[in-house]
Design a protein around this motif. Structure first.
Motif, PDB file in Angstrom:
ATOM      1  N   THR A   1       0.826  -1.211   0.000  1.00 36.73           N
ATOM      2  CA  THR A   1       0.000   0.000   0.000  1.00 36.73           C
ATOM      3  C   THR A   1       0.859   1.260   0.000  1.00 36.73           C
TER       4      THR A   1
ATOM      5  N   VAL B   1      -7.889  -1.764  -2.003  1.00 37.99           N
ATOM      6  CA  VAL B   1      -9.059  -2.603  -1.719  1.00 37.99           C
ATOM      7  C   VAL B   1      -9.612  -3.212  -3.009  1.00 37.99           C
ATOM      8  N   GLU B   2      -9.577  -2.459  -4.094  1.00 35.19           N
ATOM      9  CA  GLU B   2     -10.008  -3.016  -5.380  1.00 35.19           C
ATOM     10  C   GLU B   2      -9.111  -4.182  -5.800  1.00 35.19           C
TER      11      GLU B   2
ATOM     12  N   LYS C   1     -10.179  -7.133  -3.692  1.00 33.67           N
ATOM     13  CA  LYS C   1     -11.453  -7.659  -4.211  1.00 33.67           C
ATOM     14  C   LYS C   1     -11.219  -8.448  -5.501  1.00 33.67           C
TER      15      LYS C   1
ATOM     16  N   GLN D   1     -12.222   0.687   7.658  1.00 37.45           N
ATOM     17  CA  GLN D   1     -13.610   0.941   7.245  1.00 37.45           C
ATOM     18  C   GLN D   1     -13.907   0.327   5.884  1.00 37.45           C
ATOM     19  N   LEU D   2     -12.955   0.447   4.952  1.00 39.71           N
ATOM     20  CA  LEU D   2     -13.147  -0.132   3.622  1.00 39.71           C
ATOM     21  C   LEU D   2     -13.201  -1.663   3.695  1.00 39.71           C
TER      22      LEU D   2
ATOM     23  N   GLU E   1      -9.175   4.401   7.834  1.00 37.97           N
ATOM     24  CA  GLU E   1      -9.888   4.418   6.545  1.00 37.97           C
ATOM     25  C   GLU E   1      -9.827   3.033   5.892  1.00 37.97           C
ATOM     26  N   PHE E   2      -8.653   2.389   5.958  1.00 36.37           N
ATOM     27  CA  PHE E   2      -8.511   1.045   5.399  1.00 36.37           C
ATOM     28  C   PHE E   2      -9.416   0.058   6.132  1.00 36.37           C
TER      29      PHE E   2
ATOM     30  N   LEU F   1      -6.075   4.154  -1.183  1.00 37.12           N
ATOM     31  CA  LEU F   1      -6.589   2.965  -0.498  1.00 37.12           C
ATOM     32  C   LEU F   1      -7.692   2.274  -1.285  1.00 37.12           C
ATOM     33  N   MET F   2      -8.454   3.033  -2.060  1.00 37.91           N
ATOM     34  CA  MET F   2      -9.470   2.395  -2.903  1.00 37.91           C
ATOM     35  C   MET F   2      -8.813   1.451  -3.914  1.00 37.91           C
TER      36      MET F   2
ATOM     37  N   LYS G   1     -16.567  -3.041   4.819  1.00 37.51           N
ATOM     38  CA  LYS G   1     -17.657  -2.996   3.843  1.00 37.51           C
ATOM     39  C   LYS G   1     -17.673  -4.200   2.907  1.00 37.51           C
TER      40      LYS G   1
END
Length: 329
Positions: free
Chosen positions: A210, A237-238, A241, A271-272, A268-269, A233-234, A275
């Motif tokens: 990261t 996480v993508e 996924k 929280q992601l 923030e990580f 961070l998106m 989800k």
């Protein structure tokens, strides 16, 4: 004819950790329209058993065979200091048996580029520092027949002298990098359950990044830039996924030098991760100064079950001499 073939050193043939640097390079070169392949030969072996001379000979022969079959313009090698005595003989054999230009990058080239550019060295070009932009510029400029001296972050020999160009500036926005190109390696090998992603647990998983860099001053470390750059961070996480969807991973390891540098980024990580419609277990490494009780509680809820700390010593005097910036307490 591919422009370049990127080669994993024979010494990594039993490693269960994906060659992340090559995967990032391959993805970037694809984005820039530069054709490339990765040669990443694997052997079934315990990662804690070192690779013998017979294995290195066999793997080197296979690498050369594949290079001759595919006939690229360039071959790209990577080299840690511990791999120098394997990578340089391999480069010599490639040069003798294949009509290619050889580029070497990696940690050792960044620290000591001159070790690769001695008289009659098989190495044509050395990449110093982060490789993505430098490598694509080097390939495109060479293929056009233009002068290489305007490319930052390389070194090469010219008329019996070593030419070292201006330093390549660090890549500040890691968001411009595409997702590592996992499809260019044998993912079946890397996805076999192992105890080396999250320690002791037999899981299918991968190492991801990261950030790049570390702000600390530990005297034993090769990283002297003290500068950290961050992936969005998106994007991270993508990637997780995508790995879950395509390879059904059970775990991952954040291989950053120090993951928990920014407290708000860690939350923030978390929280992601919360989800996601599934739970993954994961691990990471950081420093004892970078976490607190609240963060540990939240990390555990988000699936983090192992934290590696660089403790180094139980002697305060030794810690001070290493500039660890931590106390025994």
């Amino acid at each position: 004819r591919p422009a370049i073939m990127l080669i994993s050193p024979p010494t990594t043939a039993n490693s269960s950790q994906v060659p992340s640097a090559l995967l990032y390079l391959a993805a970037w070169l694809d984005k820039e329209g530069i054709t490339n392949n990765i040669i990443d030969i694997k052997i079934p072996r315990d990662p804690f058993v070192s690779i013998g001379k017979a294995d290195i000979e066999h793997i080197s022969n296979e690498i050369i065979s594949q290079i001759r079959d595919i006939n690229p313009v360039f071959v790209g090698l990577t080299c840690y200091t511990t791999e120098y005595t394997v990578v340089m003989p391999l480069a010599k054999r490639i040069k003798e048996q294949c009509d290619v230009k050889i580029i070497i990058g990696g940690l050792h080239t960044t620290l000591r580029h001159e070790d690769f550019l001695f008289q009659d060295s098989p190495v044509d070009f050395v990449v110093i520092g982060e490789g993505e932009i430098t490598l694509s510029e080097l390939i495109n400029t060479y293929l056009k027949g233009s002068s290489l001296e305007n490319i930052n972050g390389i070194a090469f020999r010219k008329e019996n002298q070593i030419i070292k160009t201006q330093p390549r500036e660090r890549l500040l926005d890691l968001g411009i990098l595409p997702r590592p190109d996992y499809q260019k390696i044998d993912m079946e090998y890397y996805l076999k359950p192992t105890r080396y992603v999250v320690r002791l647990l037999l899981l299918s998983g991968l190492h991801i990044f990261t950030t790049r860099g570390c702000p600390n001053q530990c005297t034993f470390c090769a990283n002297k830039t003290r500068m950290v750059t961050y992936r969005p961070l998106m994007d991270v996480v993508e990637e997780i996924k995508w790995l879950k969807k395509n390879y059904d991973i059970e775990s991952f390891y954040i291989a950053d030098d120090t993951f928990c540098l920014k407290k708000e980024r860690v939350f923030e990580f978390i929280q992601l991760m919360d989800k996601l419609p599934y739970k993954l277990v994961w691990a990471m490494e950081t420093t004892v100064r970078s976490i607190d009780e609240q963060m540990i509680v939240e990390l555990k809820k988000a699936g983090c079950i192992q934290i590696d700390f660089g403790v180094e010593s139980g002697s305060q005097d030794a810690l001070n001499r290493m500039k660890k910036g931590i106390t025994i307490e």
